[in-house]
Design a protein around this motif. Sequence first.
Motif, PDB file in Angstrom:
ATOM      1  N   ASN A 181     -11.095   7.329  -0.224  1.00 51.72           N
ATOM      2  CA  ASN A 181     -12.152   8.219   0.269  1.00 51.72           C
ATOM      3  C   ASN A 181     -11.850   9.689  -0.054  1.00 51.72           C
ATOM      4  O   ASN A 181     -10.839  10.245   0.381  1.00 51.72           O
ATOM      5  CB  ASN A 181     -12.295   8.030   1.790  1.00 51.72           C
ATOM      6  N   GLY A 211      -9.210  -2.218   5.371  1.00 50.08           N
ATOM      7  CA  GLY A 211     -10.274  -2.974   6.020  1.00 50.08           C
ATOM      8  C   GLY A 211      -9.787  -3.665   7.285  1.00 50.08           C
ATOM      9  O   GLY A 211     -10.560  -3.923   8.204  1.00 50.08           O
ATOM     10  N   HIS A 261       0.841  -1.213   0.000  1.00 51.63           N
ATOM     11  CA  HIS A 261       0.000   0.000   0.000  1.00 51.63           C
ATOM     12  C   HIS A 261       0.875   1.262   0.000  1.00 51.63           C
ATOM     13  O   HIS A 261       0.501   2.274  -0.592  1.00 51.63           O
ATOM     14  CB  HIS A 261      -0.942   0.010   1.208  1.00 51.63           C
ATOM     15  N   GLY A 318     -11.591   1.045   7.929  1.00 50.54           N
ATOM     16  CA  GLY A 318     -12.360   0.446   6.823  1.00 50.54           C
ATOM     17  C   GLY A 318     -13.422  -0.501   7.344  1.00 50.54           C
ATOM     18  O   GLY A 318     -14.551  -0.549   6.838  1.00 50.54           O
ATOM     19  N   GLY A 366     -17.447   1.332   2.466  1.00 51.75           N
ATOM     20  CA  GLY A 366     -16.712   2.593   2.321  1.00 51.75           C
ATOM     21  C   GLY A 366     -17.198   3.451   1.167  1.00 51.75           C
ATOM     22  O   GLY A 366     -17.614   4.611   1.365  1.00 51.75           O
ATOM     23  N   GLY A 406      -7.090   0.891   1.382  1.00 59.32           N
ATOM     24  CA  GLY A 406      -8.361   1.060   0.676  1.00 59.32           C
ATOM     25  C   GLY A 406      -9.115   2.323   1.033  1.00 59.32           C
ATOM     26  O   GLY A 406      -9.720   2.963   0.169  1.00 59.32           O
ATOM     27  N   ASP A 461     -17.439  -0.439   6.837  1.00 57.87           N
ATOM     28  CA  ASP A 461     -18.226  -1.595   6.379  1.00 57.87           C
ATOM     29  C   ASP A 461     -19.346  -1.938   7.365  1.00 57.87           C
ATOM     30  O   ASP A 461     -20.463  -2.246   6.971  1.00 57.87           O
ATOM     31  CB  ASP A 461     -17.310  -2.807   6.165  1.00 57.87           C
ATOM     32  N   ASP A 495      -7.001  -2.941  -2.828  1.00 59.89           N
ATOM     33  CA  ASP A 495      -6.070  -4.048  -3.089  1.00 59.89           C
ATOM     34  C   ASP A 495      -5.877  -4.349  -4.572  1.00 59.89           C
ATOM     35  O   ASP A 495      -6.842  -4.392  -5.335  1.00 59.89           O
ATOM     36  CB  ASP A 495      -6.582  -5.305  -2.370  1.00 59.89           C
TER      37      ASP A 495
END
Length: 383
Positions: free
Chosen positions: A323, A178, A153, A204, A221, A319, A208, A352
Motif C-alpha cells: 500500500n 490478509g 514476509h 488486509g 487492498g 501484503g 478486502d 505472497d
Amino acid sequence: MRILAIETSCDETAVALLECNEGGAYTVHGEQMHSQVDIHRDYGGVYPSVAKREHQKSLPLLTHRLLSDLHCLEDDASVTLNEDTQQICEREPEMLQSIERLFSGKRGITIDAIAVTQGPGLAPALWTGVNFARTLSLLWDIPVIPINHMIGHIAAALIDEKKIITPAYPALALLVSGGHTELVLASQQNTFEKIGSTVDDAAGEAFDKVARLLGLPYPGGPEISKLAQTARDRNLPQPTSFPRPMLRDGTLNFSYAGLKTAVRLYIEKKKAETEPTIEKDEVAAIAREFEEAVVETLITKTRDAIEQHAPASFILGGGVSANAHLRKEITDLLERYPDIQLYLPRAELSTDNAVMIGLAACSLTHNQTSAETLRADSALSFN
Ligand code: KG4
Ligand code: ZN
C-alpha cells in the motif's frame, strides 16, 4: 546451497529456486507462480476447498516447469512412488497422480533442500504444499526446511539486489497481511517476540471486506488504494470521519472489526438516501477515509512500539505493505528516527511469493526436518 521454495498458504501457488552462498549472497534462479484471485473473485474472498483444489492442480505443474527450465531434472529409473509417498498424499489424490506422471523416473538434481511454508495460513492450502514437499523430499532424499510464512514476509524486506541483509538488533517488524496484523520484536536473528496484534480482523482482511461493501472486486487492498489515491489527487471532500479503534488504549494491539462496521453503517445510510448505488466519487472518498483510518492506527501503534522498545532497525512486511499510502507514512515516521534503519520489501515481494520463503530458509538452513514428521500448522505463531 540451492533451495527449492514452495508457498501455498493462501491463494497463490508459488515455487522458486534460490541459491544462497557465503556472506549472504543470493541468486534467484527462477520462479513460477499461479494466482487464484480470478477464481476466488466470484466468492468475494478465498474459499479454502477451492484453494486446495487449485494448489493440487498447479503445484506439480509449476514445479515441473521451473525445474525443467533450469535443467534440474534428470532421468533416473530408481525414482518411483512407494507406499510411504502414496500415504503422504492420501488426501491429495489429484496431486499424487500429477506427481506420478511428472516426477516418477525423474530426479531433482543440484537441489540441496526444499523450503516450504508450514504456517500460518489456510489449513487445506498449507497441507497441499507441505505434503508435496514431503513427497519430493522422500523421492529425492533431500531434507525439508519448514518456514513460518511471517518470517518469509520479514525476509522479503531484508535484501538488496545481491545480498541478504542482517539488520541491526533489536529489530522491530510491522507485519500486515490478509490474515495477520502484528508488531514483532526480534532481539537477535531468528528470535522473535510478538508485542502487539489485532484483537479481531487483520488489516488486509478489513481492506478486502470494505472493498466488498463498496462493490469492488477481491482482493480489495489494491482497489481501495487506487481509489483513495484518486480521491487525494482530486481533493474530493471527506465524506465522514471513521473511528480509529484502540488508538490510545495504551496497548500495541489493533482492532478493525468496528471500523469495518462503521463503514458498513455509513454505506447503508448513504444507500438509503440515494438508492440504489453510491456515486463513484463518494466511493473513492470513502475508500480514502477508510485507508487513512487503517494507516493512522498502524502508524500510531508503530510509533508507540518504537518509543517503548527503541529498535535499531524497522521492517515492514506482508501484503498490505504494498500500500503506497502506508509506505509513505511509515517512511515519514521513520525520518523522525534517523538512527533506525528502515527496510521495505520491493513491491513484487510484498504479497505472497515463494522467493521470500527461500530467502527465509537461507538463514534457517540448520532447521531441517524429516518428511515423516513434518506437519502443516495453520496457527503457527511467534509466541
Ligand atoms: O501477505 P498477503 O499477500 O497474503 C496473506 O498472507 O494474507 O496479503 C494479502 C492482503 C490482502 O488482504 C490484500 O487486500 C492486501 O494484502 N493488499 C493490500 C494491497 N495489496 C495487497 N492492501 C492494501 N493496499 C494494497 N496495495
Ligand atoms: Zn502473506
